[in-house]
Design a protein around this motif. Structure first.
Motif, PDB file in Angstrom:
ATOM      1  N   THR A  11      13.687  23.865   1.981  1.00 16.29           N
ATOM      2  CA  THR A  11      13.103  23.285   0.756  1.00 16.29           C
ATOM      3  C   THR A  11      13.832  23.852  -0.460  1.00 16.29           C
ATOM      4  OG1 THR A  11      11.008  23.415   1.962  1.00 16.29           O
ATOM      5  CG2 THR A  11      10.906  22.694  -0.337  1.00 16.29           C
ATOM      6  N   ARG A  12      14.120  25.142  -0.406  1.00 13.79           N
ATOM      7  CA  ARG A  12      14.858  25.768  -1.512  1.00 13.79           C
ATOM      8  C   ARG A  12      16.263  25.192  -1.603  1.00 13.79           C
ATOM      9  NH1 ARG A  12      15.658  31.816  -0.720  1.00 13.79           N
ATOM     10  NH2 ARG A  12      17.907  31.667  -0.898  1.00 13.79           N
ATOM     11  N   ARG A  13      16.868  24.974  -0.455  1.00 13.37           N
ATOM     12  CA  ARG A  13      18.235  24.439  -0.478  1.00 13.37           C
ATOM     13  C   ARG A  13      18.265  23.054  -1.148  1.00 13.37           C
ATOM     14  NH1 ARG A  13      22.197  24.361   4.671  1.00 13.37           N
ATOM     15  NH2 ARG A  13      22.307  26.566   4.145  1.00 13.37           N
ATOM     16  N   ALA A  14      17.240  22.250  -0.867  1.00 18.68           N
ATOM     17  CA  ALA A  14      17.171  20.922  -1.503  1.00 18.68           C
ATOM     18  C   ALA A  14      17.081  21.065  -3.018  1.00 18.68           C
ATOM     19  CB  ALA A  14      15.965  20.146  -0.964  1.00 18.68           C
ATOM     20  N   LEU A  15      16.225  21.984  -3.475  1.00 17.24           N
ATOM     21  CA  LEU A  15      16.084  22.201  -4.921  1.00 17.24           C
ATOM     22  C   LEU A  15      17.405  22.689  -5.522  1.00 17.24           C
ATOM     23  CD1 LEU A  15      14.516  22.567  -7.576  1.00 17.24           C
ATOM     24  CD2 LEU A  15      13.784  24.814  -6.741  1.00 17.24           C
ATOM     25  N   GLU A  16      18.041  23.612  -4.822  1.00 20.10           N
ATOM     26  CA  GLU A  16      19.287  24.179  -5.349  1.00 20.10           C
ATOM     27  C   GLU A  16      20.380  23.102  -5.473  1.00 20.10           C
ATOM     28  OE1 GLU A  16      18.702  28.828  -4.010  1.00 20.10           O
ATOM     29  OE2 GLU A  16      19.673  27.498  -2.571  1.00 20.10           O
ATOM     30  N   ALA A  17      20.426  22.223  -4.481  1.00 20.35           N
ATOM     31  CA  ALA A  17      21.420  21.134  -4.527  1.00 20.35           C
ATOM     32  C   ALA A  17      21.097  20.170  -5.657  1.00 20.35           C
ATOM     33  CB  ALA A  17      21.444  20.397  -3.184  1.00 20.35           C
ATOM     34  N   CYS A  18      19.807  19.918  -5.855  1.00 17.47           N
ATOM     35  CA  CYS A  18      19.404  18.968  -6.893  1.00 17.47           C
ATOM     36  C   CYS A  18      19.722  19.516  -8.282  1.00 17.47           C
ATOM     37  CB  CYS A  18      17.908  18.656  -6.756  1.00 17.47           C
ATOM     38  SG  CYS A  18      17.350  17.424  -7.930  1.00 17.47           S
ATOM     39  N   VAL A  19      19.348  20.774  -8.531  1.00 19.05           N
ATOM     40  CA  VAL A  19      19.600  21.352  -9.862  1.00 19.05           C
ATOM     41  C   VAL A  19      21.105  21.430 -10.119  1.00 19.05           C
ATOM     42  CG1 VAL A  19      19.245  23.358 -11.359  1.00 19.05           C
ATOM     43  CG2 VAL A  19      17.422  22.607  -9.866  1.00 19.05           C
ATOM     44  N   ALA A  20      21.878  21.790  -9.088  1.00 19.99           N
ATOM     45  CA  ALA A  20      23.342  21.845  -9.242  1.00 19.99           C
ATOM     46  C   ALA A  20      23.871  20.468  -9.645  1.00 19.99           C
ATOM     47  CB  ALA A  20      23.999  22.319  -7.954  1.00 19.99           C
ATOM     48  N   ALA A  21      23.378  19.420  -8.972  1.00 20.17           N
ATOM     49  CA  ALA A  21      23.845  18.055  -9.283  1.00 20.17           C
ATOM     50  C   ALA A  21      23.487  17.670 -10.724  1.00 20.17           C
ATOM     51  CB  ALA A  21      23.244  17.058  -8.298  1.00 20.17           C
ATOM     52  N   LEU A  22      22.278  18.025 -11.141  1.00 18.14           N
ATOM     53  CA  LEU A  22      21.867  17.659 -12.511  1.00 18.14           C
ATOM     54  C   LEU A  22      22.757  18.322 -13.549  1.00 18.14           C
ATOM     55  CD1 LEU A  22      17.957  17.922 -12.381  1.00 18.14           C
ATOM     56  CD2 LEU A  22      19.410  15.941 -12.004  1.00 18.14           C
ATOM     57  N   GLU A  23      23.171  19.550 -13.268  1.00 22.18           N
ATOM     58  CA  GLU A  23      24.010  20.283 -14.232  1.00 22.18           C
ATOM     59  C   GLU A  23      25.493  19.977 -14.041  1.00 22.18           C
ATOM     60  OE1 GLU A  23      23.380  21.744 -16.853  1.00 22.18           O
ATOM     61  OE2 GLU A  23      21.318  22.415 -16.803  1.00 22.18           O
ATOM     62  N   GLY A  24      25.811  19.111 -13.074  1.00 25.69           N
ATOM     63  CA  GLY A  24      27.220  18.787 -12.825  1.00 25.69           C
ATOM     64  C   GLY A  24      27.971  19.977 -12.253  1.00 25.69           C
ATOM     65  N   GLY A  25      27.267  20.855 -11.542  1.00 26.60           N
ATOM     66  CA  GLY A  25      27.896  22.051 -10.965  1.00 26.60           C
ATOM     67  C   GLY A  25      27.971  21.960  -9.448  1.00 26.60           C
ATOM     68  N   ARG A  26      28.741  22.840  -8.844  1.00 24.78           N
ATOM     69  CA  ARG A  26      28.914  22.792  -7.386  1.00 24.78           C
ATOM     70  C   ARG A  26      27.897  23.648  -6.646  1.00 24.78           C
ATOM     71  NH1 ARG A  26      34.531  23.191  -8.454  1.00 24.78           N
ATOM     72  NH2 ARG A  26      35.315  21.085  -8.627  1.00 24.78           N
TER      73      ARG A  26
END
Ligand code: P1T
Length: 394
Positions: free
Chosen positions: A63-78
């Motif tokens: 669940t954390r990994r999903a959040l981390e991927a989502c926030v990274a995508a929103l910020e345009g980061g890897r």
């Protein structure tokens, strides 16, 4: 949407699409469309060291990994990392520094960030200077040979100063320092610090990202692979990680981030304009007003001006206090970025940990009030503010 699993390419998609889907493909075992909350603290291994990407819940959780991927995508980061609070995220980043290092920090930051630098890191031999980063000449002078990190909020908390991320990033890069931007107030809806040259972005996800005032959380995003490796190590070693349930709530909140931030910005612009013409108001600080010294820069660097307004009530503390007590729809409370509107007194509440003389020098006056505009009807919010100002005048 199967392509939108963690690490999938997300270029070309708009933030509103990423907010709903990035890092959150339907669950492969059940087809569940909403990300499951995986509470298990440990994950079975077929043989020692043979696991499916997860070993122990502090080190990683689906669940954390999903959040981390989502926030990274929103910020345009890897690379994204989630934490148990904004300050947990900040502490983890700051522990990348060593005794003898120096942080060049904006002069207006959340009181807790100031306290972390001043009361926790300084005694460990990591010094900080607090400088008005809108004066690039002063910024150049403030760099020291041991400056390893430039830390800024923009808009700042609570004075909503606007700093030039691109200019600061290039100054820092030339001097070998990392640039960390706390993007909590702007959110990725309005501002993309990584695209402007920042090394890392920090969030208190407690605020707009979760958006419902029912989670304390934080996040860090970077595209720098080496830095990400070190942050990931610190995240696991320090252990300030969020619960899977909190990760789920933040993911759920993020889905409406764009809608909420745009609505709050629309209403804030209307209220700031009306406040600026109100006889009981000494001064309104809102980056969307032409009178704001950072207005032109905000227009250039942001796609909107946000949902935060600060203003000075005439008559100082007694009137500011009476105003806050008289509000009926706004709650007088710390925090910001929720669906509900909040109002607070920075000198007594969120910025009490900054010494009085420093607060006064900055302009955090006794009459200063900060509003976090929620998603209620704009007219109702203005009626509440106007009525409370009238009552405060007695
Ligand atoms: O509260 P926490 O999730 O630990 O986040 C700290 C933090 C970090 N950065 C910014 C810009 C913040 O505003 C905050 C927390 N701020 C408040 C609680 C407040 O009312 O300003």
């Amino acid at each position: 949407m199967r392509a939108m699993k963690a690490g999938a390419k997300t270029e070309g998609l708009s933030l509103d699409t990423l907010a709903v889907h990035a890092g959150q493909p339907p669950d492969p075992t059940s087809g569940a469309v909403m990300t499951p909350i995986v509470l298990s603290s440990t994950f079975a291994q077929r043989a020692p060291g043979e696991h499916q990407g997860f070993e122990y819940g502090r080190s990683g959780n689906p669940t954390r990994r999903a959040l981390e991927a989502c926030v990274a995508a929103l910020e345009g980061g890897r690379h994204g990392f989630a934490f148990s609070s904004g300050l947990g995220a900040e502490t983890t980043l700051l522990t990348l520094l060593r005794t003898g290092d120096h942080v060049l920090c904006g002069d207006d930051v959340y009181g807790g960030t100031f306290r972390l630098l001043d009361k926790v890191l300084a005694p460990l031999g990591i010094s900080s200077s607090f400088v008005d980063l809108s004066d690039l000449g002063r910024v150049r002078d403030a760099f020291r040979p041991n400056t390893r990190m430039v830390w800024l909020e923009t808009p700042t908390n609570p004075l909503l100063k606007i700093f030039d991320i691109g200019a600061l990033a290039s100054l820092a890069r030339d001097r070998g320092a990392l640039v960390v931007v706390d993007n909590t107030f702007a959110t990725p809806v309005l501002q993309s610090p990584l695209a402007l040259g920042a090394t890392a972005v920090v969030h208190s996800t407690t605020k707009y990202l979760n958006g419902h005032s029912d989670v304390i959380g934080g996040a860090v995003v970077t595209s720098d692979a080496e830095l990400a490796e070190r942050i990931g190590f610190q995240q696991n070693a320090i252990g300030a990680v969020p619960s899977p349930f909190d990760c789920y709530l933040v993911l759920r909140g993020i889905k409406t981030l764009g809608l909420r931030v745009r609505q709050a910005s629309y209403t804030a612009a209307m209220i700031a304009d009306k406040l600026s013409r109100h006889p009981q108001v000494e001064r309104v600080i809102y980056p969307g007003l032409k009178s704001h010294p950072g207005h032109a820069l905000a227009t250039q660097q942001m796609t909107g001006y946000g949902g935060m307004i600060s203003f000075v009530v005439k008559g100082g503390l007694p009137h500011a206090s009476a105003f806050l007590s008289a509000l009926e729809i706004f709650s007088c409370a710390e925090s910001l970025g929720g669906v509900e509107s909040l109002a607070e007194h920075p000198a007594i509440m969120t910025h009490a940990s900054i010494p009085e003389a420093q607060r006064r020098a900055l302009g955090i006056d006794d009459g200063l009030v900060r509003l976090s505009i929620g998603v209620e009807a704009a007219d109702d919010l203005w009626t509440d503010v106007e009525r409370a100002l009238k009552r405060a005048a007695g």
